[in-house]
Every structure is written in structure tokens, then in C-alpha cells.
Motif scaffolding. Structure first.
Motif, PDB file in Angstrom:
ATOM      1  N   GLU A 108       0.828  -1.205   0.000  1.00  0.00           N
ATOM      2  CA  GLU A 108       0.000   0.000   0.000  1.00  0.00           C
ATOM      3  C   GLU A 108       0.863   1.258   0.000  1.00  0.00           C
ATOM      4  OE1 GLU A 108      -3.161   2.400   2.895  1.00  0.00           O
ATOM      5  OE2 GLU A 108      -2.533   0.365   3.416  1.00  0.00           O
ATOM      6  N   CYS A 112       1.234   4.009  -3.080  1.00  0.00           N
ATOM      7  CA  CYS A 112       0.984   5.446  -2.905  1.00  0.00           C
ATOM      8  C   CYS A 112       2.216   6.277  -3.281  1.00  0.00           C
ATOM      9  CB  CYS A 112       0.583   5.730  -1.459  1.00  0.00           C
ATOM     10  SG  CYS A 112      -1.063   5.115  -1.025  1.00  0.00           S
ATOM     11  N   SER A 116       2.138   9.203  -5.889  1.00  0.00           N
ATOM     12  CA  SER A 116       2.378  10.555  -5.383  1.00  0.00           C
ATOM     13  C   SER A 116       3.550  11.244  -6.076  1.00  0.00           C
ATOM     14  CB  SER A 116       2.635  10.511  -3.869  1.00  0.00           C
ATOM     15  OG  SER A 116       1.484  10.057  -3.185  1.00  0.00           O
ATOM     16  N   ALA A 136      -3.718   8.558  -4.453  1.00  0.00           N
ATOM     17  CA  ALA A 136      -3.141   8.017  -3.216  1.00  0.00           C
ATOM     18  C   ALA A 136      -4.112   8.150  -2.050  1.00  0.00           C
ATOM     19  CB  ALA A 136      -1.820   8.714  -2.898  1.00  0.00           C
ATOM     20  N   ILE A 140      -5.499   5.124   0.386  1.00  0.00           N
ATOM     21  CA  ILE A 140      -5.368   5.144   1.848  1.00  0.00           C
ATOM     22  C   ILE A 140      -6.703   4.837   2.515  1.00  0.00           C
ATOM     23  CG2 ILE A 140      -4.900   6.627   3.836  1.00  0.00           C
ATOM     24  CD1 ILE A 140      -2.870   8.111   2.034  1.00  0.00           C
ATOM     25  N   ALA A 161       1.801   6.201   4.081  1.00  0.00           N
ATOM     26  CA  ALA A 161       1.286   6.405   2.730  1.00  0.00           C
ATOM     27  C   ALA A 161       0.956   7.872   2.478  1.00  0.00           C
ATOM     28  CB  ALA A 161       0.048   5.533   2.515  1.00  0.00           C
ATOM     29  N   SER A 165       2.785  11.952  -0.264  1.00  0.00           N
ATOM     30  CA  SER A 165       2.277  13.086  -1.058  1.00  0.00           C
ATOM     31  C   SER A 165       3.173  14.326  -0.916  1.00  0.00           C
ATOM     32  CB  SER A 165       0.839  13.411  -0.661  1.00  0.00           C
ATOM     33  OG  SER A 165       0.309  14.442  -1.476  1.00  0.00           O
ATOM     34  N   PRO A 192      -4.356  13.933   1.963  1.00  0.00           N
ATOM     35  CA  PRO A 192      -3.890  12.710   2.629  1.00  0.00           C
ATOM     36  C   PRO A 192      -4.209  12.673   4.117  1.00  0.00           C
ATOM     37  CG  PRO A 192      -2.199  13.550   1.160  1.00  0.00           C
ATOM     38  CD  PRO A 192      -3.254  14.608   1.252  1.00  0.00           C
TER      39      PRO A 192
END
Length: 521
Positions: A108, A112, A116, A136, A140, A161, A165, A192
Motif C-alpha cells: 500500500e 501510494c 504521489s 493516493a 489510503i 502512505a 504526497s 492525505p
């Protein structure tokens, strides 16, 4: 792994696997972890297919657009590759469920990170701006809803995760690809951060439901792990003691089964209590061992038995055909040991049949026999005045294909009735066929009550020693006085009926060939 029969009256109990995963890792029973693992398998495959299809579609759509597709190719291929790698991990059987699911959390974060960094880079390179919201955030939020994980693990994974970003924004800024100011970093954190909150909220609900289900499965000191079988009156579960490193089989009768009127409910409970009490009083190592029994706060009656690794005699013959005479003698000798103990305590089993006899591995012993299901046991010390063995609405007790003539004729069932049933089991083991066959139950009962059986040697190509055949036919005599007069006497007759023996080496070799031990996890 062998599974519990769908018929609860057949105590087909399976070999434990992944027994301690309820005490570590994701904190859920193995069957729930297995379901989560299967979802991870499907999810990783779906992501790989979607991104590879997306790459194909974009190649077709953007071919004439003049857009630089290199970055989006890298993104799609990287995510597709990661998904395929994780999909392969989920299919590696020797990896435990917990290891696979924790690897999913790493997947995961990596997913991401690629999104990102790659998506904003592609967007800025072709369109001159950096989006503050990417896929992303959706990842999440959705991942813990599809594959539940403990809230703390969800929080740490979601934070990692989400950090990809602003990290992706930093990469673009540091490489001079897309200069950023403070507002850009703040914008990269808003979506996020909200996703982390929603992920944690969703995880608490989904994971909490799984935990509640796990707690609801507790019977006394035992935690239900895996459903082995379900029948009309209840279920059999593989269970683990919450303090001891011991697994067991738990047979339960649910409260809704008892919603059939007070008298019928009392009869059902009395049968389960009688089975538990009878089993607990037996001392033969060839009778299934009882650990505990009781009633939960919710009104569920249960009892806890030893968990066995093997298969019942019905399945043995169905899957592997008629058995060698020497092996049959060894199996039946152990059945007689269990019955001799029961008869000495004044108890008649009344439902001896292949499905209620289990051959298994017990420590270093192979073909170690256990007699199961004492639910129809009758005490000869407390027979009703009329000698009737009818229950409920005048239904004969037992299984018609293995029922003694005297039980059919007048309801009388002494120890000789169990001897007759052992003869029927021997017939099944030697020939793969029942003593009598009929289209209706009534016709079958009539044949047991009045027809002479065909010698087993006439119904099989297997070699059956004449002396063994004689013992089997003696067990099937219509009059109790013409049968062996005790289980011990029958065991002695069986032992001298074959020249060869089925020794421990042969038994072990058979199990290694046909039922090898599988590693847990």
C-alpha cells in the motif's frame, strides 16, 4: 487439509494449521485471516490488470496528442509490477497469513509513493501544474476497508502512505522539475491527512466487526478458529485454548435449534448432555477424549473434544477402496477395545458405523482408532420399563444400514447390538459395500431383521481369509446369542483370523503415501 464432514453426526476432525495466529499478527482467527488473504490476492491481481489496461488505453488515446507518455508508462508499469509481485507473494503457501497481510501494508505504501511522485511529475511536465489531490488518498481510505488490519497498523501505514504526497512534492521541488512554496506543501498534506482520518475510522469499524465475531466464537476457555462442519442441530469447530497450547474440536448446539417447543428442546439438550457425560466417563484410549462442556451466557450448549488428524472409515473406503484384511482386523480390534470399556460401564453405543469411527495419527502411532459420537448411548442400568428405544415421535434410534435385528424388531439393544454393527462395519471395510442395500429405509430394515447376508468374499475381489469371514458372519447373526458374546471375545476372534499383520511400519508408510503431514502456516 482434511475437512469436517457437512454432517455434524460425523465427527470428521481435521489437522490443525496456523494454530497460533489468533495470538499474534493481525489478532484474528486463521479462517478470517485466510479470507483477508484471498481478498489481497484478488485485489493485487485486479490492480495489475487495471493499470496495464490503463497503459494500453492511454497509448491508443494519446498516440496523436503529442503528450510525453514516458512518465505515465513508468507509473503504470511500476504499479503493475508491484501488484504482480504482491500477488505472487499471496500465492506462496508456506508464508503465513500474517506475513502476507503485513506485506500488503508495505505494498500500500509503495503504491501510494509511485502515484504521489509519478502522477504529479507527469501532470506538471505536460500541463504545467501539480495537482494537490491524487489517487493516493483514495488508496489510503479504501485499502483497510477491503483488507482489515489492526487500528494501530492501519494508522502507521496510512501515515506512511500519506507522507508520500508531500514527499513527492519535495522530490519535484528538489530536482527543479516543479518549484514549490509553503502553500504547495500544505496543499499536498490536506487530502492525505483527511484520508488518514477516514482510513482509521473505517478500520476501527471493519476490524472491530471481525474482533466482535472472534469474541462471539468463544466457548468457555476456547476460541473458535475454523468451522469444520455444520449439521441440522449445530456445528463443529476447530478451536484453541486461550491459555494452553492445545487445540480441540468444539461441538455446539445453537439456541435457535432449541426453538422447537419445550419438550423437544429438552430432548435435544439431554442428548448432548448424555453424549458429553458418556464420553467423559470412558477410559479407553480408543474413545474420543472429552476436555470440557458447558453452556454459554447466550444459551449455546457446547462440549470440547480432542482434535484428531485423520479420516473416518466411511471416507477411507470411499476414497481408497476396500481395505486389506490385516488392516481391517487391526482397526476393528481397537474399536472393540473402546466398546469393551463402554459395555463394562453399562453403556451401549447404539450408533456404531463407519462415519463414527476415526482412524488417525496419534503422536508416533498411525492407524490409531477413535470411536466417536456417543450421542445415542444407552445405559443398560436404566432401561425403560417397556424396553423401548424409540425417541421423539417414534423414530428408531441409530442408522438403518448398521442396525441390529433385535433393535428393529422390538427396540431391544444390548451389547450384542453393537457387535452386530461392528460386523456391518467390517463388511464395509472388506467389500466397500453395505451388508444390505434397498431403495427405501423400510426395505433395508426388513432385510436386516430377516435376510441372511451374502458372504463378503462373494462381493469383492479382495482376498478375505475364511476364518475372518466366519467371524464377520457370526457378528451378523440374527440372534444375539449366536454372535460373539462380548467385544473382548470378538477382538480375540479377530486377532486369530488372519495370518498376516498390519504392523506399525505398514501403517506409517500408508499415511506418508496417502495423507502426508502438511506444514502449518
Amino acid at each position: 487439509m482434511p475437512s469436517q464432514s457437512a454432517n455434524i453426526e460425523r465427527e470428521t476432525i481435521a489437522m490443525p494449521m496456523g494454530s497460533l495466529e489468533t495470538r499474534r499478527g493481525f489478532g484474528l482467527p486463521p479462517d478470517l485471516l485466510a479470507k483477508a488473504r484471498r481478498r489481497a490476492t484478488y485485489l493485487s491481481l485486479l490492480v495489475a490488470v487495471l493499470f496495464l489496461l490503463a497503459l494500453l488505453v492511454m497509448e491508443l488515446i494519446m498516440r496523436e496528442s503529442g503528450i510525453n507518455r514516458t512518465l505515465i508508462r513508468i507509473v503504470c508499469l511500476t504499479v503493475g509490477g508491484l501488484s504482480i509481485v504482491y500477488h505472487i507473494l499471496t500465492r506462496i503457501r508456506h508464508l503465513s497469513h500474517s506475513v502476507v497481510l503485513y506485506a500488503g501494508l508495505v505494498f500500500e505504501v509503495a503504491f501510494c509513493a509511485v502515484i504521489s511522485i509519478g502522477v504529479p511529475w507527469f501532470t506538471f511536465s505536460n500541463f504545467g501544474y501539480v495537482p494537490h489531490v491524487t489517487w493516493a488518498s483514495c488508496i489510503i481510505i479504501l485499502y483497510p476497508l477491503i483488507i482489515p488490519s489492526p487500528p494501530l497498523a492501519t494508522l502507521l501505514t496510512a501515515l506512511a502512505a500519506a507522507a508520500t504526497s508531500p514527499f513527492g512534492r519535495f522530490i519535484l521541488d528538489a530536482t527543479g522539475t516543479a518549484p514549490a512554496v509553503l502553500e504547495d506543501y500544505i496543499g499536498a498534506c490536506i487530502s492525505p491527512t483527511l484520508a488518514v482520518a477516514l482510513a482509521l475510522f473505517g478500520s476501527r469499524i471493519i476490524y472491530g466487526l471481525n474482533v466482535d465475531l472472534t469474541r462471539a466464537r468463544r466457548m468457555g476457555s476456547y476460541q473458535m478458529i475454523e468451522l469444520l462442519g455444520r449439521g441440522a442441530m449445530g456445528e463443529v469447530w476447530r478451536a484453541s485454548h486461550r491459555l494452553l497450547a492445545r487445540e480441540a474440536a468444539v461441538k455446539i448446539i445453537k439456541p435457535d435449534v432449541l426453538e422447537v417447543g419445550e419438550s423437544e428442546a429438552r430432548r435435544i439438550l439431554q442428548r448432548f448432555e448424555r453424549e458429553a457425560q458418556a464420553t467423559a466417563s470412558l477410559e479407553s484410549p480408543h474413545s474420543v477424549q472429552l476436555y470440557d462442556f458447558g453452556i454459554t451466557d447466550s444459551g449455546t450448549f457446547y462440549y470440547v473434544m480432542e482434535l484428531l488428524d485423520g479420516l473416518d472409515l466411511q471416507t477411507l473406503v470411499r476414497d481408497f477402496g476396500p481395505q486389506p484384511a490385516a488392516r481391517v482386523v487391526r482397526i476393528l480390534g481397537q474399536v472393540c477395545h473402546s466398546l469393551a470399556d463402554a459395555h463394562a460401564q453399562g453403556m451401549i453405543h447404539r450408533d456404531i458405523k463407519p462415519a463414527n469411527i476415526f482412524t488417525c495419527r496419534k503422536g508416533l502411532d498411525a492407524d490409531f482408532v477413535k470411536v466417536l459420537d456417543f450421542g445415542l448411548v444407552k445405559s443398560t442400568r436404566s432401561l425403560p420399563v417397556d424396553g423401548s428405544l424409540l425417541t421423539g415421535t417414534h423414530t428408531l434410534v441409530g442408522t438403518p444400514a448398521y442396525m441390529a435385528p433385535e433393535t428393529i424388531r422390538d427396540g431391544q439393544a444390548g451389547s450384542a447390538a453393537d457387535i452386530y454393527s461392528v460386523g456391518c462395519v467390517a463388511y464395509w471395510l472388506l467389500t466397500g459395500q453395505a451388508v444390505f442395500e434397498a431403495e427405501t429405509t423400510m426395505d433395508l430394515l426388513v432385510q436386516h431383521a430377516s435376510s441372511e447376508p451374502t458372504p463378503p468374499s462373494a462381493r469383492t475381489e479382495m482376498t478375505i481369509p475364511a476364518q475372518l469371514e466366519g467371524v464377520v458372519l457370526a457378528c451378523l447373526a440374527k440372534q444375539p446369542a449366536d454372535r460373539p458374546q462380548s467385544a473382548a471375545e470378538l477382538a480375540a476372534q479377530l486377532e486369530g483370523s488372519v495370518a498376516e499383520t498390519w504392523d506399525p511400519v505398514q501403517a506409517t508408510e500408508w499415511w506418508e503415501l496417502h495423507r502426508p503431514v502438511r506444514s502449518s502456516g
